[in-house]
Scaffold this motif. Sequence first.
Motif, mmCIF file in Angstrom:
data_model
loop_
_atom_site.group_PDB
_atom_site.id
_atom_site.type_symbol
_atom_site.label_atom_id
_atom_site.label_comp_id
_atom_site.label_asym_id
_atom_site.label_seq_id
_atom_site.Cartn_x
_atom_site.Cartn_y
_atom_site.Cartn_z
ATOM 1 N N GLY A 99 0.752 -1.023 -0.483
ATOM 2 C CA GLY A 99 0.191 -0.027 0.463
ATOM 3 C C GLY A 99 1.031 1.671 0.278
ATOM 4 O O GLY A 99 0.815 1.843 -1.012
ATOM 5 N N PHE A 100 1.302 1.522 0.661
ATOM 6 C CA PHE A 100 2.234 3.062 0.880
ATOM 7 C C PHE A 100 3.620 2.509 -0.492
ATOM 8 O O PHE A 100 4.004 3.660 -1.114
ATOM 9 C CB PHE A 100 3.251 2.289 2.395
ATOM 10 C CG PHE A 100 2.550 3.672 2.909
ATOM 11 C CD1 PHE A 100 0.668 3.260 3.856
ATOM 12 C CD2 PHE A 100 3.600 4.184 4.710
ATOM 13 C CE1 PHE A 100 0.524 2.651 4.721
ATOM 14 C CE2 PHE A 100 3.117 3.889 5.746
ATOM 15 C CZ PHE A 100 1.369 4.432 5.637
ATOM 16 N N SER A 101 4.008 0.966 -0.324
ATOM 17 C CA SER A 101 5.170 1.403 -1.556
ATOM 18 C C SER A 101 4.329 1.891 -2.812
ATOM 19 O O SER A 101 5.158 2.255 -4.028
ATOM 20 C CB SER A 101 5.021 0.064 -1.921
ATOM 21 O OG SER A 101 4.099 -1.400 -2.586
ATOM 22 N N PHE A 102 2.867 2.375 -3.028
ATOM 23 C CA PHE A 102 1.867 2.331 -4.501
ATOM 24 C C PHE A 102 1.938 3.420 -4.339
ATOM 25 O O PHE A 102 1.628 4.796 -5.086
ATOM 26 C CB PHE A 102 0.906 1.872 -4.500
ATOM 27 C CG PHE A 102 0.631 0.493 -4.835
ATOM 28 C CD1 PHE A 102 0.819 0.174 -6.079
ATOM 29 C CD2 PHE A 102 1.192 -0.408 -3.726
ATOM 30 C CE1 PHE A 102 0.938 -1.504 -6.343
ATOM 31 C CE2 PHE A 102 0.459 -1.924 -4.118
ATOM 32 C CZ PHE A 102 0.984 -2.380 -5.496
ATOM 33 N N LEU A 103 2.967 4.837 -3.364
ATOM 34 C CA LEU A 103 1.777 5.909 -3.147
ATOM 35 C C LEU A 103 3.883 6.921 -3.593
ATOM 36 O O LEU A 103 4.323 6.595 -3.693
ATOM 37 C CB LEU A 103 2.139 6.625 -1.998
ATOM 38 C CG LEU A 103 0.617 5.670 -0.485
ATOM 39 C CD1 LEU A 103 0.728 6.176 0.625
ATOM 40 C CD2 LEU A 103 -0.135 6.210 -1.105
ATOM 41 N N TYR A 104 3.370 8.521 -3.587
ATOM 42 C CA TYR A 104 4.152 9.022 -4.636
ATOM 43 C C TYR A 104 4.559 10.409 -3.426
ATOM 44 O O TYR A 104 3.488 10.797 -2.898
ATOM 45 C CB TYR A 104 3.574 9.583 -5.604
ATOM 46 C CG TYR A 104 3.898 8.099 -6.572
ATOM 47 C CD1 TYR A 104 4.795 7.091 -7.525
ATOM 48 C CD2 TYR A 104 2.501 8.204 -7.555
ATOM 49 C CE1 TYR A 104 4.740 6.582 -8.168
ATOM 50 C CE2 TYR A 104 2.540 6.561 -8.253
ATOM 51 C CZ TYR A 104 3.435 6.143 -8.575
ATOM 52 O OH TYR A 104 3.061 5.260 -9.763
ATOM 53 N N GLY A 105 5.812 10.705 -3.574
ATOM 54 C CA GLY A 105 5.966 11.621 -2.872
ATOM 55 C C GLY A 105 5.418 12.276 -1.907
ATOM 56 O O GLY A 105 5.472 11.432 -0.847
ATOM 57 N N ALA A 106 4.912 13.611 -1.566
ATOM 58 C CA ALA A 106 4.259 14.019 -0.953
ATOM 59 C C ALA A 106 3.561 13.109 0.273
ATOM 60 O O ALA A 106 2.803 12.791 1.752
ATOM 61 C CB ALA A 106 3.132 15.310 -0.411
ATOM 62 N N ASP A 107 2.767 11.769 -0.893
ATOM 63 C CA ASP A 107 1.670 11.115 -0.317
ATOM 64 C C ASP A 107 1.920 10.488 1.063
ATOM 65 O O ASP A 107 1.295 10.007 1.904
ATOM 66 C CB ASP A 107 0.719 10.764 -1.315
ATOM 67 C CG ASP A 107 -0.489 11.444 -1.840
ATOM 68 O OD1 ASP A 107 -0.800 12.830 -1.631
ATOM 69 O OD2 ASP A 107 -1.190 10.682 -2.624
ATOM 70 N N LEU A 108 3.387 10.135 0.407
ATOM 71 C CA LEU A 108 3.902 8.729 1.051
ATOM 72 C C LEU A 108 4.551 9.293 2.675
ATOM 73 O O LEU A 108 4.313 8.804 3.736
ATOM 74 C CB LEU A 108 5.584 7.846 0.704
ATOM 75 C CG LEU A 108 6.266 7.137 1.113
ATOM 76 C CD1 LEU A 108 5.725 6.313 1.739
ATOM 77 C CD2 LEU A 108 7.418 6.494 0.199
ATOM 78 N N VAL A 109 5.005 11.234 2.439
ATOM 79 C CA VAL A 109 5.524 11.635 3.501
ATOM 80 C C VAL A 109 3.896 11.696 4.495
ATOM 81 O O VAL A 109 3.838 11.624 6.207
ATOM 82 C CB VAL A 109 5.751 12.826 3.437
ATOM 83 C CG1 VAL A 109 6.001 13.986 4.447
ATOM 84 C CG2 VAL A 109 6.619 13.027 2.395
ATOM 85 N N PHE A 110 2.887 12.166 3.920
ATOM 86 C CA PHE A 110 1.696 12.282 4.987
ATOM 87 C C PHE A 110 1.209 10.887 5.609
ATOM 88 O O PHE A 110 1.012 11.049 7.072
ATOM 89 C CB PHE A 110 0.559 12.722 3.785
ATOM 90 C CG PHE A 110 1.429 13.424 3.451
ATOM 91 C CD1 PHE A 110 1.136 14.830 4.383
ATOM 92 C CD2 PHE A 110 0.470 14.472 2.008
ATOM 93 C CE1 PHE A 110 1.375 16.110 4.123
ATOM 94 C CE2 PHE A 110 0.640 15.872 1.938
ATOM 95 C CZ PHE A 110 0.993 16.709 2.719
ATOM 96 N N ALA A 111 1.248 9.890 4.871
ATOM 97 C CA ALA A 111 1.077 8.906 5.374
ATOM 98 C C ALA A 111 1.767 8.121 5.852
ATOM 99 O O ALA A 111 1.466 7.757 7.038
ATOM 100 C CB ALA A 111 1.005 7.315 4.299
ATOM 101 N N CYS A 112 3.756 8.417 6.412
ATOM 102 C CA CYS A 112 4.218 7.683 7.221
ATOM 103 C C CYS A 112 3.851 8.141 7.974
ATOM 104 O O CYS A 112 3.951 7.791 9.314
ATOM 105 C CB CYS A 112 5.463 7.683 6.254
ATOM 106 S SG CYS A 112 6.082 6.627 5.472
ATOM 107 N N ILE A 113 3.686 9.782 8.300
ATOM 108 C CA ILE A 113 3.251 11.138 10.177
ATOM 109 C C ILE A 113 2.745 10.409 10.208
ATOM 110 O O ILE A 113 2.760 10.554 11.520
ATOM 111 C CB ILE A 113 3.538 12.501 9.183
ATOM 112 C CG1 ILE A 113 4.378 12.881 8.676
ATOM 113 C CG2 ILE A 113 2.873 12.881 10.779
ATOM 114 C CD1 ILE A 113 4.612 14.457 8.073
#
Length: 158
Positions: A99-113
């Motif tokens: 799931g996270f591995s499909f995210l790009y750029g800022a989306d991955l940042v927001f999800a990780c936070i």
Amino acid sequence: MIKFVWDTSAIINIKEPNEHGYSPGHSLWKDLADGWIKGEYRNILPTLAVFEVNATVSKLERKNKPILREFYLLDDNTSLYDIDKNLIQNAAEYFTLDGFSFLYGADLVFACIAHIEDAYLVTMDGKLAFHAKKHIKVVDLNESKDTANYRELFGDQP
């Protein structure tokens, strides 16, 4: 304490009401401030969103869509979240999650936070919501475009 990480799409939505003047982002922000969702809460705004919000406002202005350039969301229940070396070190293990591995750029940042903070991710980005919900709690404001359906996530409230 309930925490909410707001991505850029949700922040922009606070100032983008529909034709009836309703905005799910504004409604959620107000429900928190008014105590409809009980308990202490923290709205988390990643610092990266400051740049993304301003870029989005510029894009909308070029398309002659009215939107306030400046609006202030910082209050006693809101904090900025630094995008720094500490975040990278704490988030590195999440980069390859399904799931996270499909995210790009800022989306991955927001999800990780949101993952690190054990927070709800508030978004209007359907792709982000779909992939992130495998590992974090998501408030997908798309499901509340006409009415505050997000309230169902918080059980019976006053």
